[in-house]
Design a protein around this motif. Structure first.
Motif, short mmCIF file in Angstrom:
data_model
loop_
_atom_site.label_atom_id
_atom_site.label_comp_id
_atom_site.label_asym_id
_atom_site.label_seq_id
_atom_site.Cartn_x
_atom_site.Cartn_y
_atom_site.Cartn_z
N ALA A 1 -1.21 -20.98 -2.85
CA ALA A 1 -1.36 -21.93 -3.95
C ALA A 1 -2.81 -21.89 -4.44
CB ALA A 1 -0.99 -23.33 -3.49
N ALA A 2 -3.33 -20.69 -4.62
CA ALA A 2 -4.73 -20.49 -5.01
C ALA A 2 -4.79 -19.40 -6.06
CB ALA A 2 -5.56 -20.12 -3.78
N ILE A 3 -5.98 -19.04 -6.45
CA ILE A 3 -6.17 -17.93 -7.39
C ILE A 3 -6.68 -16.74 -6.61
CG2 ILE A 3 -7.44 -17.10 -9.39
CD1 ILE A 3 -7.46 -19.97 -10.43
N ASP A 4 -5.84 -15.73 -6.42
CA ASP A 4 -6.22 -14.47 -5.80
C ASP A 4 -6.33 -13.44 -6.92
OD1 ASP A 4 -5.94 -15.74 -3.37
OD2 ASP A 4 -3.96 -14.90 -2.94
N THR A 5 -7.46 -12.79 -7.05
CA THR A 5 -7.63 -11.85 -8.16
C THR A 5 -8.67 -10.78 -7.80
OG1 THR A 5 -7.95 -11.70 -10.56
CG2 THR A 5 -9.39 -13.22 -9.35
N SER A 6 -8.94 -9.88 -8.75
CA SER A 6 -9.92 -8.79 -8.63
C SER A 6 -9.72 -7.94 -7.38
CB SER A 6 -11.35 -9.36 -8.64
OG SER A 6 -11.62 -10.00 -9.85
N PRO A 7 -8.51 -7.41 -7.16
CA PRO A 7 -8.29 -6.57 -5.97
C PRO A 7 -8.92 -5.18 -6.13
CG PRO A 7 -6.32 -6.59 -7.32
CD PRO A 7 -7.30 -7.54 -7.98
N SER A 8 -9.40 -4.63 -5.01
CA SER A 8 -9.99 -3.29 -5.00
C SER A 8 -9.69 -2.63 -3.65
CB SER A 8 -11.51 -3.37 -5.22
OG SER A 8 -12.12 -2.12 -5.02
N TYR A 9 -9.15 -1.41 -3.69
CA TYR A 9 -8.77 -0.70 -2.47
C TYR A 9 -10.01 -0.15 -1.74
CZ TYR A 9 -3.74 -0.45 -3.48
OH TYR A 9 -2.43 -0.75 -3.69
N SER A 10 -9.89 -0.05 -0.41
CA SER A 10 -10.85 0.75 0.36
C SER A 10 -10.59 2.22 0.05
CB SER A 10 -10.69 0.49 1.86
OG SER A 10 -9.37 0.83 2.29
N PRO A 11 -11.58 3.12 0.25
CA PRO A 11 -11.40 4.53 -0.13
C PRO A 11 -10.21 5.20 0.55
CG PRO A 11 -13.69 4.09 0.38
CD PRO A 11 -12.94 2.84 0.74
N ASP A 12 -9.87 4.78 1.78
CA ASP A 12 -8.73 5.40 2.46
C ASP A 12 -7.41 4.72 2.11
OD1 ASP A 12 -8.82 3.00 3.84
OD2 ASP A 12 -9.20 3.88 5.80
N GLY A 13 -7.45 3.69 1.27
CA GLY A 13 -6.23 3.04 0.81
C GLY A 13 -5.60 2.10 1.82
N SER A 14 -6.26 1.88 2.95
CA SER A 14 -5.63 1.07 4.00
C SER A 14 -5.86 -0.43 3.83
CB SER A 14 -6.15 1.52 5.37
OG SER A 14 -7.51 1.19 5.52
N GLN A 15 -6.90 -0.81 3.07
CA GLN A 15 -7.24 -2.22 2.93
C GLN A 15 -7.52 -2.56 1.47
OE1 GLN A 15 -9.85 -3.75 6.38
NE2 GLN A 15 -10.39 -1.59 6.21
N ILE A 16 -7.49 -3.86 1.19
CA ILE A 16 -7.81 -4.35 -0.15
C ILE A 16 -8.82 -5.49 0.00
CG2 ILE A 16 -6.92 -5.66 -2.13
CD1 ILE A 16 -4.27 -4.18 -1.79
N THR A 17 -9.87 -5.45 -0.82
CA THR A 17 -10.76 -6.61 -0.92
C THR A 17 -10.43 -7.33 -2.22
OG1 THR A 17 -13.04 -7.39 -0.88
CG2 THR A 17 -12.63 -5.31 -2.02
N PHE A 18 -10.56 -8.64 -2.23
CA PHE A 18 -10.25 -9.41 -3.43
C PHE A 18 -10.99 -10.74 -3.38
CE2 PHE A 18 -7.29 -12.56 -1.52
CZ PHE A 18 -7.01 -11.94 -0.30
N GLU A 19 -10.99 -11.46 -4.50
CA GLU A 19 -11.61 -12.77 -4.51
C GLU A 19 -10.51 -13.83 -4.53
OE1 GLU A 19 -13.46 -12.51 -8.63
OE2 GLU A 19 -12.83 -14.62 -8.64
#
Length: 426
Positions: free
Chosen positions: A280-298
């Motif tokens: 119930a929040a705002i999750d946005t601006s996703p970006s993958y790690s170079p190996d594609g295994s993880q995602i960082t987001f705000e």
């Protein structure tokens, strides 16, 4: 570029004395001499100017004023008089030539010399079409950068960005693309609809972006080779910040429904969409790690915007930003060692980096309004936009390296925002 590259005969891998340790905290620029490439039509001087500007802008090299040169290079393949170049403190020397071929193409070759060791460090030859002469210069600058630093360069790349023109209350925003040094600007949209968040595919051949026309906001896929544009999908509610996976097979984005925004990933082959977060929040601006295994987001799930990391398929998200202020627009470095971000604290907008576990936070640039970092493909330099504020102000593109040195403006025809840096071109 369809040219070929090959070693000029007789090049022996050198145990060179001259090199730049770019892992030092304070790197002293390397004095390098680059006489004009030999040519019959002035193109040699133009190529030399682009190479010299690329290397100087990296802040790792200090090209020496040509007025100081003692030896005049007349044969770029002859061994130079190294004493003449030592006398002006040149540690590296580049000689080269460019000439037309019988079939109308362009042939260029260069040699990189270690002045104090008195030996050749590298030599390459290229054949391409005449209109590719600037790319040729960038490729040679990349080769010099890589030989002297041990890391790949980033000069043969492009930037896609949002060009802004007109009064502040009625800005026209067009999608534009240019070389990383601001040359060869081309407009990709007409400005009849708002465009946002352009991002390159891993092969640099496609761009994904948002467009707000008369209909709902849509995610588009633009092929740069043939200019064809397709709608990636119609999604209910608002859509934000689409970005490719490292293998180019997926696009991750944020979709807003019922006041919340969650992360979704679309498989580009099947067009199937999978939900990654459910809060119930705002999750946005996703970006993958170079190996594609993880995602960082705000996400503001903790009360205010912070940076999180989670598995690429969804699951437990770990908060990694804990400093004062609000964090946004996280972008994973191509090398995987840092996550760049925008931070709002103390009345300033800052561009910074931290390690993927949240340690080692470092602010690289601070001003009235900095935002939207994007990485050079070698993970050594960041570009972002800075709004100067005021009634006549507007956003401009700037770059800075990961040590915080060498902050400089990137030239654009007008105001510019939301840059995205391409991978090295093939």
């Amino acid at each position: 570029m369809t040219g070929t590259a090959a070693l000029v005969g007789g090049v022996v891998p050198a145990s060179a004395v001259v090199e730049i340790d770019i892992n030092q905290g304070n790197v002293q620029p390397l004095p390098i001499a680059i006489p004009n490439f030999i040519s019959s039509n002035g193109l040699g001087a133009q190529i030399t100017q682009v190479i010299s500007a690329d290397l100087q802008r990296s802040t790792l090299f200090a090209p020496i004023d040509q007025a100081a040169f003692i030896q005049k290079i007349t044969d770029p393949n002859a061994v130079p008089r190294f004493e003449d170049w030592k006398a002006i403190n040149a540690q590296a020397l580049v000689t080269g030539s460019v000439s037309p071929t019988a079939d109308g193409r362009l042939q260029a070759e260069f040699r990189l010399w270690d002045v104090y060791a008195g030996e050749q460090m590298a030599g390459q030859q290229f054949v391409t079409t005449p209109e590719n002469w600037r790319r040729l210069a960038h490729i040679i600058a990349d080769a010099i950068y890589q030989r002297l630093t041990g890391e790949k360069g980033y000069f043969d790349t492009r930037i896609v960005f949002v060009d802004e023109s007109g009064p502040k209350t009625k800005r026209i925003k067009r999608l534009a693309i240019m070389d990383q040094d601001g040359a060869n600007v081309k407009y990709l949209t007409k400005g009849d609809s708002l465009v946002l968040t352009p991002r390159f595919s891993p092969n640099s051949q496609e761009i994904t972006y948002m467009s707000y026309g008369v209909a709902d906001p849509r995610v588009y896929l633009l092929n740069l080779e043939n200019g064809q544009r397709e709608i990636l999908g119609n999604f209910p509610g608002m859509t934000f910040a689409p970005r490719f996976s490292p293998d180019g097979s997926k696009v991750v984005m944020s979709l807003q429904q019922d006041g919340n925004a969650n992360l979704y990933v679309m498989d580009l082959r099947s067009r199937a969409t999978t939900r990654l977060t459910s809060t119930a929040a705002i999750d946005t601006s996703p970006s993958y790690s170079p190996d594609g295994s993880q995602i960082t987001f705000e996400s503001d799930r903790g009360g205010q915007s912070q940076i999180y990391v989670m598995p690429a398929g969804g699951g437990d998200a770990k908060r990694i930003s804990f400093g004062d202020g609000r964090y946004s627009t996280p972008v994973w470095s191509p090398r995987g060692d840092y996550i760049a971000f925008t931070k709002q604290a103390g009345g300033q907008f800052q561009i910074g980096v931290m390690k993927p576990d949240g340690t080692g936070e470092r602010i690289l640039s601070s001003s009235f309004h900095n935002e939207g970092p994007t990485w050079a493909p070698n993970g050594r330099v960041l570009m972002f936009f800075r709004d100067t504020g005021g009634p006549n102000g507007g956003p401009q593109l700037w770059s800075v390296d990961i040590t915080g040195r060498g902050e400089q403006r990137v030239p654009t025809p007008g105001f510019a925002s939301d840059p995205a840096w391409s991978p090295l071109l093939d």
